[in-house]
Every structure is written in structure tokens, then in C-alpha cells.
Scaffold this active site. Sequence first.
Site, short mmCIF file in Angstrom:
data_model
loop_
_atom_site.label_atom_id
_atom_site.label_comp_id
_atom_site.label_asym_id
_atom_site.label_seq_id
_atom_site.Cartn_x
_atom_site.Cartn_y
_atom_site.Cartn_z
N LEU A 182 -4.26 -7.59 -6.94
CA LEU A 182 -3.80 -8.73 -7.73
C LEU A 182 -4.90 -9.58 -8.34
CD1 LEU A 182 -0.73 -9.83 -5.56
CD2 LEU A 182 -0.81 -8.33 -7.56
N HIS A 242 0.94 -0.26 -13.50
CA HIS A 242 1.73 -1.47 -13.73
C HIS A 242 3.22 -1.10 -13.78
CE1 HIS A 242 2.39 -5.61 -14.88
NE2 HIS A 242 3.33 -5.15 -15.69
N ASN A 251 -5.41 1.46 -13.51
CA ASN A 251 -4.41 0.57 -12.89
C ASN A 251 -3.00 1.10 -13.12
OD1 ASN A 251 -3.38 -1.85 -11.64
ND2 ASN A 251 -2.89 -2.62 -13.68
N GLU A 299 6.48 5.77 -9.66
CA GLU A 299 5.06 5.57 -9.31
C GLU A 299 4.58 6.67 -8.38
OE1 GLU A 299 4.77 0.72 -9.73
OE2 GLU A 299 5.01 1.57 -7.73
N GLY A 305 0.77 -1.25 0.00
CA GLY A 305 0.00 0.00 0.00
C GLY A 305 0.80 1.29 0.00
N SER A 306 2.04 1.27 -0.48
CA SER A 306 2.78 2.54 -0.50
C SER A 306 2.11 3.52 -1.47
CB SER A 306 4.25 2.33 -0.84
OG SER A 306 4.42 2.07 -2.21
N ASN A 307 1.64 3.02 -2.59
CA ASN A 307 0.95 3.89 -3.55
C ASN A 307 -0.39 4.37 -3.00
OD1 ASN A 307 2.37 4.23 -6.30
ND2 ASN A 307 2.75 2.09 -5.72
C1 GRF Z 1 3.27 -1.30 -7.64
O1 GRF Z 1 4.56 -1.59 -8.10
C2 GRF Z 1 2.32 -1.26 -8.81
O2 GRF Z 1 2.95 -0.92 -10.00
C3 GRF Z 1 1.82 -2.68 -8.88
O3 GRF Z 1 1.78 -3.11 -7.54
C4 GRF Z 1 2.73 -2.41 -6.76
C5 GRF Z 1 2.05 -1.91 -5.54
O4 GRF Z 1 2.97 -1.44 -4.59
N1 GRF Z 1 0.57 -2.76 -9.55
P1 GRF Z 1 2.45 -0.81 -3.23
O5 GRF Z 1 1.62 -1.85 -2.53
O6 GRF Z 1 1.67 0.40 -3.59
O7 GRF Z 1 3.69 -0.47 -2.46
#
Ligand code: GRF
Length: 192
Positions: free
Chosen positions: A87, A106, A104, A176, A14-16
Site C-alpha cells: 500500500l 490492481h 503491480n 488474480e 498475502g493470498s496473492n
Molecule cells: C489484491 O486485490 C490486489 O489486487 C491488491 O491488493 C490485494 C491483495 O490481496 N493490490 P492479498 O493480500 O494478496 O490477498
Amino acid sequence: MNKHKVAILVSGTGSNAVNIIQYFEKSSVAEVVLVISNKADALAVRKAQNKDVKAVVFNNESFKKSGVVLNYLRSVAIDFIILAGFLMKVPSDIIHAYPNKIVNLHPSLLPKYGGKGMYGKRVHSAVIEAQECESGISIHFVNEEYDEGVIIFQAKVSVEKGDSVDVLALKIQQLEHRFFPKVIEQVINKSL
Ligand code: GRF
């Protein structure tokens, strides 16, 4: 005008998701009101709660049962859906209910290194193995096939000789965090 309500779907760390939540805390256009995980123990669930964002878990069976998650999204009036490390395949009832409103992220330059089973470090290993001299991120609309929706944005990074999977993963994560929230904001703005 009311802010657009965004839900983030997650399965992992969940860093994003946190980065997006923080970005939209200052936005007048949209706000993240919900995080949905298909994994109860995903770190992303705790991180969302720490940011005072409601986090809900639906197991894989509920996701696959038509209507269950869609009804929930509608009950909280979600306008946009962001996949940030989610996923599972998004059920088709949700895809049809949110045309061009599911995005999404990627961690490769699609169409390279996408598709079922291509996630996380597997992607970066494949890129290094193939001796690619660049990789990057792709932000795209979601359709019913893994990683095949229309590409909205890509950014590149160079892969140096000797880069490990972890080094490449960090470079990609920096891209990202830098671009994903801004691109989401642009997509929402365009759809207004
Ligand atoms: C990211 O690398 C994104 O590109 C992929 O899953 C990863 C999620 O990372 N779809 P995080 O959980 O947000 O750290």
C-alpha cells in the site's frame, strides 16, 4: 542458468503472495526468495515464513529513507519485484534501479478506479456504486505515480445486479490467482 530472484512486497493478507510463491516453486525460470512488508503484523509475513520464504519488515520511515530498502534488495541480488497488496508508494530510487522490473496488481480495470486511496474493498464499492457491468484486474509496470505505469495485462469479470462488495471481491480474487503468476512468468521470460 541461475533462476531469477523475485521479491514480493506486501502490506496485507498475502493470498496473492502465497499463490505466487507456490507457482514459482515449480518454475525453472524464477524463485521467490524474499517477502518484504511495511507492516510487522501483516498476515502475509507469517504466510511467507510458513512457506519457508524469508520475510523482512521495513517500517514506513525506512522505506522513505533513500537507499535503505534498495541496498537490502541489492544485497540479496533481487532481479524482479512484485507488488501484491503493497500500500505504500515505491521509493523512486528503487523504481530507477529496476526499470520494467517492478510489477503491480490492481483489482480494477485501470485507468478506472485507481490512484491514491483506491485499494481493497474501496475499489469494489466504487465499481458497484457506479453500476458498472464489468470489472477486472490490471497488471502493470510500476512508475512513480499510483497505478499509472504501462498496463501489461487485464482480465474482466461481469458485475451482476445485486453483487455485494464481498461477492465482487471474490470474483476478482479468483482472476488474480488464476493470472498473476503466469503474467509475472511471461514478463520475466521476455526480459531474459
Ligand atoms: C489484491 O486485490 C490486489 O489486487 C491488491 O491488493 C490485494 C491483495 O490481496 N493490490 P492479498 O493480500 O494478496 O490477498
